[in-house]
Write an enzyme that holds these catalytic residues in place. Sequence first.
Site, PDB file in Angstrom:
ATOM      1  N   SER A  84      -6.640  31.129   4.293  1.00  0.00           N
ATOM      2  CA  SER A  84      -6.983  32.009   5.408  1.00  0.00           C
ATOM      3  C   SER A  84      -8.108  32.938   4.966  1.00  0.00           C
ATOM      4  O   SER A  84      -8.329  33.134   3.767  1.00  0.00           O
ATOM      5  CB  SER A  84      -5.764  32.840   5.824  1.00  0.00           C
ATOM      6  OG  SER A  84      -6.117  33.875   6.723  1.00  0.00           O
TER       7      SER A  84
ATOM      8  N   TYR B 283       1.873  37.972   3.607  1.00  0.00           N
ATOM      9  CA  TYR B 283       0.955  36.944   4.095  1.00  0.00           C
ATOM     10  C   TYR B 283      -0.325  36.880   3.262  1.00  0.00           C
ATOM     11  O   TYR B 283      -0.698  35.807   2.769  1.00  0.00           O
ATOM     12  CB  TYR B 283       0.612  37.192   5.561  1.00  0.00           C
ATOM     13  CG  TYR B 283      -0.259  36.103   6.151  1.00  0.00           C
ATOM     14  CD1 TYR B 283       0.293  34.878   6.506  1.00  0.00           C
ATOM     15  CD2 TYR B 283      -1.626  36.286   6.320  1.00  0.00           C
ATOM     16  CE1 TYR B 283      -0.500  33.867   7.018  1.00  0.00           C
ATOM     17  CE2 TYR B 283      -2.421  35.278   6.836  1.00  0.00           C
ATOM     18  CZ  TYR B 283      -1.860  34.070   7.190  1.00  0.00           C
ATOM     19  OH  TYR B 283      -2.657  33.072   7.683  1.00  0.00           O
TER      20      TYR B 283
END
Length: 317
Positions: free
Chosen positions: A164, A176
């Site tokens: 990401s 995350y």
Amino acid sequence: MWLYLATLVGLYYLLRWYRERQVVSRLQDKYVLITGCDSGFGNLLARQLDLRGLRVLAACLTEKGAEQLRGQTSDRLETVILDVTKTESIAAATQWVKERTGDRGLWGLVNNAGVSVPTAPNEWLTKQDFMKILDINLLGVIEVTLSLLPLVRKARGRVVNVASVMGRVVFNGGGYCISKYGVEAFSDSLRRELSHFGVKVAIIEPGFFKTPLANPEMISAKAKEAWDQASPEVKESYGENFLASTLKAMQLLEKMSTNDLSLVTDCMEHALTACHPRTRYSAGWDAKLIYLPMSYMPTFLVDAIVYWRSPRPTKAV
């Protein structure tokens, strides 16, 4: 001088364009395993590769997701139930893949399964909140990859890991961003090790996309839940206004996110089918024009940008 420089740059991009258009032969004989195919990127990629003629092995978390996917694809596509947090589930899926690929090996492994919540300021969270994400997004990727590497090596194939832009620039707390930084590091070490065996490793770095796992309402709800479980001291230090501003910022993800998931799956497909895949793919204009350039900026400048757009706690200095 400028004319020569422009000519060299033009020739470079022309050569790259030509190299990247070369496609691997006999794609119809290639097996590709994709994790997280119930919805989102994995689901679309499975359907995309099936249309391309590859032999797709789609790993879903639920039988419902697997059944729906089978109803949208050809008979070539096969599904398996896989929970990447459970060693026994990974072992069973690995054996299932061995039985189907036989001596051909596994051409492609796409580590796509992941979660994005809980996402909130670190002090609102517990160790268990971090582990929920790390178990799936990082440790799951590692265990699935290690289990299937012998099959990928046999085929001299590809490993495609979904990271990401948040694995380059951190905007919020929680597990995350940590997990995606870990995926980047694991992929880099894996790429160098496996290059001796002709195996290529690619990293996909999407910007913000509208997927079921990035639903802003769900992210906001989990952040509110983390706030409710925080200690009175933490709540007093941050204040209700900070909570409201944080939730509002998360809702803005809806406007910032892109609908076209094919921008990501096209990158995945290229990484699997091109003779000369890229090492990294930045998917989405926000990734290319904002977050990727930010990752090369000096730390103090990135800190200033993030600090400028972030809410301030009640008891901030």
